[in-house]
Design an enzyme around this catalytic site. Structure first.
Site, PDB file in Angstrom:
ATOM      1  N   CYS A   1      46.931  20.571 -66.442  1.00 37.24           N
ATOM      2  CA  CYS A   1      46.382  21.787 -67.042  1.00 37.24           C
ATOM      3  C   CYS A   1      47.463  22.606 -67.753  1.00 37.24           C
ATOM      4  CB  CYS A   1      45.700  22.629 -65.957  1.00 37.24           C
ATOM      5  SG  CYS A   1      44.959  24.120 -66.631  1.00 37.24           S
TER       6      CYS A   1
ATOM      7  N   GLU B   1      17.125  19.106 -66.532  1.00 37.19           N
ATOM      8  CA  GLU B   1      18.074  19.591 -67.545  1.00 37.19           C
ATOM      9  C   GLU B   1      17.447  20.675 -68.417  1.00 37.19           C
ATOM     10  OE1 GLU B   1      21.151  19.251 -67.790  1.00 37.19           O
ATOM     11  OE2 GLU B   1      21.578  17.514 -66.539  1.00 37.19           O
TER      12      GLU B   1
ATOM     13  N   CYS C   1      42.712  22.742 -57.429  1.00 37.70           N
ATOM     14  CA  CYS C   1      42.065  22.012 -58.528  1.00 37.70           C
ATOM     15  C   CYS C   1      42.591  20.580 -58.630  1.00 37.70           C
ATOM     16  CB  CYS C   1      42.327  22.769 -59.823  1.00 37.70           C
ATOM     17  SG  CYS C   1      41.657  21.922 -61.255  1.00 37.70           S
TER      18      CYS C   1
ATOM     19  N   CYS D   1      42.990  27.514 -58.886  1.00 36.23           N
ATOM     20  CA  CYS D   1      43.900  26.524 -59.473  1.00 36.23           C
ATOM     21  C   CYS D   1      44.644  25.723 -58.405  1.00 36.23           C
ATOM     22  CB  CYS D   1      44.904  27.198 -60.388  1.00 36.23           C
ATOM     23  SG  CYS D   1      44.111  27.998 -61.796  1.00 36.23           S
TER      24      CYS D   1
ATOM     25  N   CYS E   1      36.986  25.846 -61.404  1.00 33.43           N
ATOM     26  CA  CYS E   1      37.512  26.487 -62.612  1.00 33.43           C
ATOM     27  C   CYS E   1      36.494  27.532 -63.074  1.00 33.43           C
ATOM     28  CB  CYS E   1      37.735  25.420 -63.687  1.00 33.43           C
ATOM     29  SG  CYS E   1      38.744  26.027 -65.045  1.00 33.43           S
TER      30      CYS E   1
HETATM   31 FE1  SF4 Z   1      40.941  25.414 -64.317  1.00 39.97          FE
HETATM   32 FE2  SF4 Z   1      43.382  24.512 -64.941  1.00 39.97          FE
HETATM   33 FE3  SF4 Z   1      43.068  26.150 -62.882  1.00 39.97          FE
HETATM   34 FE4  SF4 Z   1      42.143  23.644 -62.762  1.00 39.97          FE
HETATM   35  S1  SF4 Z   1      44.250  24.274 -62.920  1.00 39.97           S
HETATM   36  S2  SF4 Z   1      41.075  25.519 -62.076  1.00 39.97           S
HETATM   37  S3  SF4 Z   1      41.493  23.324 -64.873  1.00 39.97           S
HETATM   38  S4  SF4 Z   1      42.663  26.621 -65.022  1.00 39.97           S
END
Ligand code: SF4
Length: 362
Positions: free
Chosen positions: A178, A6, A172, A169, A162
């Site tokens: 979101c 880390e 995701c 997205c 992201c």
């Molecule tokens: Fe990021 Fe929202 Fe797109 Fe997911 S949906 S990649 S959290 S902006």
């Protein structure tokens, strides 16, 4: 191991860290071994990784655990942050959740991006109000049974899906939740659950009225950052002093920097910060004066050969080294009252605790 990785990963890419991490863990596999290391050894291993105070504080903290805490690592984020030098809020949360299973969140650059998008937080993401809210969210969201995995997953989501410029997205796993994506698709914000919580007018989390939602940016409207401070511009004269050693090999003079401040305890060619806009002739004179003091030799400004300039960007300094060289014949006795100094061959130079900037100079 988690602690070491880390600390190394603060400000440095994984690909660069791996080799350093492996060498470090091989050399000092336990806290006790690290506690016995010298700063010189730590700096030598750290050379090239940058932000040298990280290595120094890691070693100081290991010493503290062994001598003051009976060899027992603190096990909560609060104690880690309070007791160990160099361990901030993020690192404490990471160690406590990954190593000790404490249900505590983490907020790093990746998490800031993900959470700001999930909740359409458009105020400056480095402002205290936003940072506090992000920590509250991270602590509320963290999985109670697998906090370390959850935190690493959240950071990985930011690093791989992201991402800053072109987030994926469609792939995701949290797209349903979101708000930034919702706004992009439907053109308007999701209804705020409780308007009274919104602090209409001066909300410390919403985009400022001067920078409203820009539909061409989509989800990358978030996070918003304050303009970055420009690095300070500095010029430093440095001289590569060389001589023929007793075996005929070229040797270079290196001197040690003070034990605190930038590049603490590292070795470098004799260097002096120059006043801005100093004429070249004057630069040489200043440098020659210093070298005379250092070596006791009658160094004259005209004898210094100008080699070129090397620029190196530190986090907050844009540094230009104006490089000179000078060959010395015969023995040079260095004044022991000044900073420690020694003559090294090229091979020894590379094995010493020298910064990347000095390697560029050579
Ligand atoms: Fe990021 Fe929202 Fe797109 Fe997911 S949906 S990649 S959290 S902006």
């Amino acid at each position: 191991a988690v602690w070491v990785s880390e600390i190394m990963l603060q400000q440095t890419q994984v690909a660069t860290v791996i080799d350093y991490y492996n060498r470090w863990m091989q050399k000092w596999p336990t806290l006790q071994a690290l506690a016995q290391a010298s700063l010189e050894e730590v700096n030598e291993l750290w050379a090239g990784l940058g932000y040298y105070s990280r290595g120094k504080r890691l070693q100081e903290a290991a010493k503290k655990v062994v001598s003051e805490l009976a060899g027992q690592m603190p096990r909560t984020a609060e104690d880690l942050q309070k007791l160990l030098p160099g361990v901030g809020r993020y690192t404490a949360g990471a160690i406590a959740s990954i190593s000790y299973g404490q249900a505590t969140g983490v907020v790093d650059g990746n998490v800031i991006r993900v959470l700001c998008r999930l909740r359409c937080i458009g105020a400056d993401s480095s402002s205290p109000a936003v940072i506090d809210r992000l920590w509250d969210m991270a602590n509320a969201l963290v999985d109670r049974s697998r906090p370390g995995d959850f935190n690493q997953a959240l950071m990985e989501l930011g690093a791989t899906v992201c991402v800053p410029k072109a987030p994926l997205c469609g792939e995701c796993p949290v797209k349903q939740h979101c708000r930034a994506r919702h706004r992009k698709l439907f053109g308007k914000p999701t209804p705020v659950p409780d308007v009274e919580d919104c602090g209409v007018g001066g909300c410390p989390l919403c985009p400022p009225p001067t920078e409203p939602w820009d539909s061409s940016l989509g989800v990358t409207n978030f996070p918003r950052k304050a303009a970055k401070k420009q690095p300070r511009v500095e010029r430093t004269a440095t001289c590569v002093l060389q001589r023929r050693g007793c075996h005929g090999a070229l040797e270079y003079l290196i001197v040690q920097r003070p034990s605190s401040g930038l590049l603490a305890g590292l070795w470098e060619f004799p260097s002096f910060q120059l006043a801005q806009d100093l004429q070249e002739e004057k630069q040489r004179e200043v440098l020659a004066d210093h070298l005379r003091l250092w070596t006791g030799w009658p160094v004259v400004a005209g004898g210094l050969q100008f080699i070129g300039e090397v620029t190196h960007i530190f986090s907050h300094i844009h540094q230009t080294y104006v490089v000179y060289s000078l060959h010395l014949d015969g023995d040079v006795t260095l004044d022991p009252a000044l900073s420690p100094s020694r003559w090294v061959t090229e091979e020894e130079f590379h094995a010493s605790a020298v910064s990347t900037a000095m390697k560029k100079v050579l």
